[in-house]
Scaffold this motif. Structure first.
Motif, short mmCIF file in Angstrom:
data_model
loop_
_atom_site.label_atom_id
_atom_site.label_comp_id
_atom_site.label_asym_id
_atom_site.label_seq_id
_atom_site.Cartn_x
_atom_site.Cartn_y
_atom_site.Cartn_z
N ARG A 197 -1.34 4.49 34.07
CA ARG A 197 0.11 4.95 34.52
C ARG A 197 1.34 4.26 35.04
O ARG A 197 2.07 4.07 35.81
CB ARG A 197 0.32 6.08 35.60
N PRO A 198 1.76 3.96 33.96
CA PRO A 198 1.61 3.77 32.76
C PRO A 198 0.04 1.92 32.53
O PRO A 198 0.38 1.66 33.07
CB PRO A 198 2.23 3.00 31.69
N GLY A 199 -0.90 2.76 31.21
CA GLY A 199 -2.40 1.81 31.17
C GLY A 199 -1.18 0.57 30.83
O GLY A 199 -0.24 0.32 29.87
N ARG A 200 -2.00 -0.05 32.04
CA ARG A 200 -1.85 -2.10 31.61
C ARG A 200 -2.42 -3.02 31.35
O ARG A 200 -3.65 -2.35 32.48
CB ARG A 200 -0.59 -2.48 32.81
N ILE A 201 -2.49 -3.94 31.26
CA ILE A 201 -3.85 -4.96 31.89
C ILE A 201 -3.98 -5.26 33.33
O ILE A 201 -2.71 -6.37 32.82
CB ILE A 201 -4.20 -6.33 31.05
N HIS A 202 -4.82 -5.14 33.94
CA HIS A 202 -4.67 -5.28 35.33
C HIS A 202 -5.94 -6.61 34.99
O HIS A 202 -5.39 -7.62 36.02
CB HIS A 202 -5.59 -4.25 35.85
#
Lengths: 245, 240
Positions: free
Chosen positions: B203-208
């Motif tokens: 949320r939102p999808g991010r590359i961690h």
């Protein structure tokens, strides 16, 4: 056991009927006993079977025609939102009109022959077929639709390799409703104007107060309906074996 | 083989993915892992051409993805077999739709390899869930794809079947390496299969974080060397 129980049920009802005619001393003119009905059939077996075949043929050809028209109609409705909006309410309205009310007009248009009866059958049969086909096609699981999308399938492929197949079990539900209506449709047509068929026999026997002949004709109608229904069930079992689970 | 640059996606006011940059090599197995709702399935659907990104570019084999491609196959969480088709006919479905000609020998071969020899004429409902998903795997291989996209393909199976199928997928990938994007929420599966693991934050999808798994193959579940990577991933998922 599977055939014994229905037969037993039938025999029980016939027994009760017979008993009632004897115990209450009902006039054969009002309610004939089973024996009267059988006797009346045996007086004119050839004639009655011939009339039964006519009604059967009207019902079956009208039913067949309903499939031929109804399934493509459902395809169009599912395929185009515009067509659905335009014609779906019309179809519902058409179905809401009592068929008995249309019958005299149909006879005026198509005459006393078989074509007016076939049209009556189509009018009563087509609605359940269109509805069941359309709703069956629309209820295709999203994962299957997505699979087809992921293969970049054309609309034609999606319809004929997926949606129509998926709808088959539901189409058969509609067909089974329709097939029993088909016989009713044929008889309505014959009531209004005909010179042959079991419906005609019933009208004539009513006029001459020959109640047992009318009962014999009704029994034949019942046999036709049951035979058609179970015939269709058999076809269903052969054609959609996966739907039984 | 696959290039995502600055890919964002939102639908219905929900910001599902934000600024994803990712490169997947021709023979590389990339696992995407994250909590549910982190947009991993959305990411897969974007690469598959089932969705169009709100922003950013996706390239497969050098050309932008505008619609589903025939050299990309997708495998879903559920087997998605057509219940009226036999096992064999199900495997052949993509070749019919893509107009690829007679693949029956290839289909038999794939089914044989998947341990489904002799089941060709069965209907899906006669098969167990694991066998159905094997059929689905055969189906996604029949078109000899260059890219395989897999959306939690084993998540609906029991633990034992799951392990079997993951090891089978490893065999498939070793025999003929492809570009694979494998979405999962199972750490074990990711460590067993992947060359690289992308951890998404929700949320939102991010590359961690991206974790390289530099362990020799074939790997086996329960192998001690995998534990270290698993532990690292578990830690990353908590902070994600």
């Amino acid at each position: 056991m599977r055939t014994a129980l229905p037969v037993l049920g039938l025999l029980a009802i016939i027994g009760l009927w017979w008993l009632a005619t004897i115990v209450f001393g009902i006039e054969p003119l009002l309610v004939p006993s089973p024996a009267d009905v059988v006797a009346s059939f045996l007086e004119l077996p050839g004639y009655l079977l011939e009339q039964a075949l006519i009604t059967l043929w009207e019902a079956v050809s009208g039913f067949g025609l309903s499939i031929v028209i109804g399934v493509p109609l459902a395809l169009l409705i599912v395929g185009s939102r515009v067509l659905e909006r335009m014609f779906y309410p019309l179809l519902v309205a058409l179905n809401a009109v009592p068929k008995v009310a249309i019958a005299p007009i149909v006879v005026v248009w198509f005459g006393f022959g078989i074509s007016s009866k076939v049209l009556m059958v189509v009018l009563v049969c087509i609605f359940p077929i269109v509805i069941s086909t359309a709703s069956g096609m629309k209820s295709t699981p999203s994962e299957l639709v997505e699979l087809f999308r992921s293969l970049d399938a054309t609309r034609t492929h999606e319809f004929f390799k997926l949606r129509l197949w998926h709808a088959l079990p539901q189409i058969f539900v509609g067909l089974k409703v329709s097939i029993t209506l088909a016989v009713i449709g044929a008889v309505i047509g014959e009531f209004v104007g005909a010179d042959a068929g079991l419906g005609y026999v019933i009208t004539v026997s009513g006029g001459s107060a020959d109640t047992s002949l009318a009962f014999a004709a009704m029994a034949l109608l019942a046999i036709i309906s049951v035979a058609l229904f179970y015939g269709l069930t058999w076809v269903e079992r052969k054609l959609v074996p996966w739907a039984e689970v | 083989m696959i290039t995502l640059s600055g890919v964002s996606h939102s639908f219905g006011g929900v910001h599902a993915l934000d600024g994803i940059d990712l490169e997947v090599g021709e023979h590389e197995f990339v696992a995407v892992i994250g909590r549910s709702g982190c947009g991993k399935s959305t990411l897969l659907r974007l690469v598959a051409g089932l969705l169009t990104p709100s922003r950013g570019r996706i390239l497969v084999a050098g050309s932008p993805v505008t619609r589903p491609r025939r050299d990309v196959s997708v495998m879903f969480q559920r087997p998605a077999l057509l219940p009226w088709r036999t096992v064999l006919a199900n495997v052949l479905l993509p070749t019919e739709i893509l107009g690829l000609g007679d693949h029956r020998d290839r289909a038999h071969e794939l089914l044989e390899l998947a341990g489904l020899g002799g089941f060709e004429k069965r209907l899906p409902h006669e098969l167990s869930g694991g066998m159905q998903q094997r059929v689905s795997l055969c189906r996604s291989l029949i078109q000899s794809p260059q890219v395989m996209l897999m959306d939690e393909p084993f998540s609906a199976l029991d633990a034992i079947t799951r392990t079997e199928l993951s090891e089978e997928l490893q065999r498939v990938q070793l025999a003929r390496p492809r570009a694979v994007v494998f979405v999962t929420h199972s750490i074990d599966e990711a460590v067993l299969l992947a060359d690289r693991i992308v951890v998404l934050s929700p949320r939102p999808g991010r590359i961690h974080r991206v974790v390289e798994v530099d362990l020799p193959r074939p790997r086996a579940l329960g192998q001690v060397e995998l534990d270290e990577v698993s532990r690292e991933l578990r830690g990353l998922l908590v902070t994600a």
